[in-house]
Structure formats: C-alpha cells, structure tokens
Design a protein around this motif. Structure first.
Motif, short mmCIF file in Angstrom:
data_model
loop_
_atom_site.label_atom_id
_atom_site.label_comp_id
_atom_site.label_asym_id
_atom_site.label_seq_id
_atom_site.Cartn_x
_atom_site.Cartn_y
_atom_site.Cartn_z
N ARG A 90 45.29 -84.42 42.50
CA ARG A 90 45.29 -84.38 43.97
C ARG A 90 45.51 -85.79 44.20
N ALA A 91 45.81 -86.90 43.21
CA ALA A 91 45.71 -88.47 43.38
C ALA A 91 47.13 -88.72 43.15
N ALA A 92 48.05 -88.18 42.99
CA ALA A 92 49.59 -88.49 42.62
C ALA A 92 50.49 -87.12 42.97
N PRO A 93 51.74 -87.54 43.12
CA PRO A 93 52.63 -86.42 43.25
C PRO A 93 52.76 -85.52 41.81
N VAL A 94 52.90 -84.09 42.33
CA VAL A 94 52.88 -83.43 40.96
C VAL A 94 54.14 -82.35 41.12
N SER A 107 50.41 -76.17 46.82
CA SER A 107 50.09 -77.12 47.87
C SER A 107 48.70 -76.99 48.60
N SER A 113 48.31 -83.95 47.30
CA SER A 113 49.51 -84.53 46.82
C SER A 113 50.93 -83.52 47.29
#
Length: 273
Positions: A90-94, A107, A113
């Motif tokens: 949840r702390a970076a694009p995935v 999502s 993210s």
C-alpha cells in the motif's frame, strides 16, 4: 523513472525470478529486493550470482522504500497476506502478475496504491516473452515508464485500454504458447507417421518454427504475405494449406480455441471472487 529504481518482488517463484533477472540484465543500476519464505528455492531459480536481496520475513524490509512492487504470489494466497506485507504493497505502485485476480478486487485490497495488472507469458522465462498490461488509474509517467522497461526486459510489452480487452487478448498470448506447442507436437507426430525418425522430426519442426517466428518478427510482409511467399501456384505448400484452411480446419478450430480459453478465464475470475 528513478535513475536507480528499487523493485520489490513479493514472491520470487519461476516468473518472478525471470522478471527479476531480466531487470538486472536490462535496467542499469536497478536494485532488486525480493520477499519469499523459501529463499533457498528462490535463489535456485535466479541466475548464479544474481544481485537480488532475498528476505524470508517482512521484518527484513524495514525502512525499504520501493519505487515499484511486483506482486507474484499464488492468487489463492491474496487474502492471507500479512499486515506487514500489505503495508509494503500500500506504500508504492503495484504490478500484479497474479492470474485471475481483477483490478477491482486488487484496488480494493491495496488502496491507496496505484495498481497495474500485467500478464507475462511462458517465453518470458527465456527473455522472449509477450506481456500485456492494463490499469484503471492514471499512472505517473515515471511509473508507466518503469513498468514498460521492466517487462520489455523479458521480451515485449504492450498496454490495452481496459480489462475487457485484457481478458479477450489473454488466450492469444498467454495461452498461445500452449497452442503453438500443441501444433508442433502434432507436426512431429505426423512426420513420424510418415516414416521419419522422431529425433529428426523434432529437429526439423523445432528449427522450422524458430526460423518462421523470427521471420514473422522481422519481415514486414507479415503472416499473410509470408504465407504467399512460400506458396508456389499449384505447389506442395498450397496443397497442405488447402487442408489447414478448409472450412473445418483452422478457420473454425482457432476461433473456437480462443473462445473456449476466454470463457474459462471468465469462469475462473468469477470463482476467485
């Protein structure tokens, strides 16, 4: 793209290891970190000496700030991800490479993210893959470029506009290698039935398919033009094509093949929730 991006792989199985190896080979300066409970197996799947930082527990990733996270665990384990792993996601694009898990569900699980769904196919394992991506969010240019660079490192990458098109394309490129292998198998069996030794039949078919695929990739005439080029009027190739392209042949078999694969993909997506 960051000049020295950090990629975090959640799961380093066969495909994750192939993507990580491609990144190290084709993305200068990239830092690759992987979280996998079986670090010994993960290491065995990577090229010897690959500079991948492997961790068995999320605690080993304290303070890590990845630029992109690649989610490659088995789809059924998504609900079982720990709070520590979810925090990383949840702390970076995935980028999810999990089959059958749609963007809506991803999502919802990984907000806030930005989530991209990518499907790499089997030849990605040897750096000759075809990968397709889709997303429902507006990606930052740096993230979009990073995704493209990552999957171009294991072959070729393209985007589609939405998940509907993604699912329709899936049988062509993701299932496609299986269909190609089946065709090759039947060519070998047919050659053996004609009296050729099996080892010779295999060599003939393998090299013919390899050379033909390369021509398809490099020759501007495309499939139809190349087919015409090898088909002399009244010749042997046209005689064979008259069977392959008969009404009950490829024109019927291939649409049915793709439709069956697409239908099953939709069933599996519904079963996954």
């Amino acid at each position: 793209m960051a000049t020295t991006p950090t990629l975090l792989f959640i799961g380093c199985g066969n495909m994750g290891a192939a993507i990580a190896a491609g990144a190290l080979d084709q993305m200068p300066g990239v830092r690759v970190v992987a979280l996998d409970p079986d670090t010994e197996r993960a290491r065995s799947l990577l090229p010897p000496g690959a500079a991948v930082e492997l961790h068995a527990e999320p605690s080993g990733l304290a303070g890590l700030r990845p630029d992109l996270v690649i989610l490659g665990v088995k789809p059924q384990t998504l609900p079982e991800l720990s709070a520590e792993v979810l925090a990383l996601l949840r702390a970076a694009p995935v980028v999810s490479i999990m089959a059958g898990i749609g963007l809506e569900r991803l999502s919802a699980a990984l907000a806030p993210s930005a989530v991209v769904r990518v499907m790499p196919n089997l030849p990605s394992m040897i750096g000759e893959g075809m990968s397709l991506g889709c997303t429902t969010v507006a990606l930052a240019d740096s993230v979009r470029s990073m995704v493209e660079a990552l999957f171009n490192a294991i072959g070729r990458f393209d985007w589609v506009a939405d998940e509907v098109m993604f699912e329709k394309a899936n049988p062509v490129f993701a299932c496609g290698p299986g269909f190609v292998f089946a065709f090759a198998e039947q060519m070998i069996l047919a050659a053996v039935a004609q009296g050729l030794p099996r080892d010779l039949a295999e060599r003939l078919v393998h090299q013919t398919m390899l050379g033909s695929a390369r021509m398809l990739s490099e020759d501007p005439r495309g499939a139809a033009g190349l087919k015409r080029a090898v088909s002399s009027p009244g010749g042997t190739t046209l005689a064979g094509l008259s069977v392959l392209e008969a009404e009950a042949g490829l024109p019927k078999i291939l649409p049915g093949t793709l439709a069956a694969a697409h239908g099953r993909a939709l069933e599996l997506a519904r079963m996954a929730g």
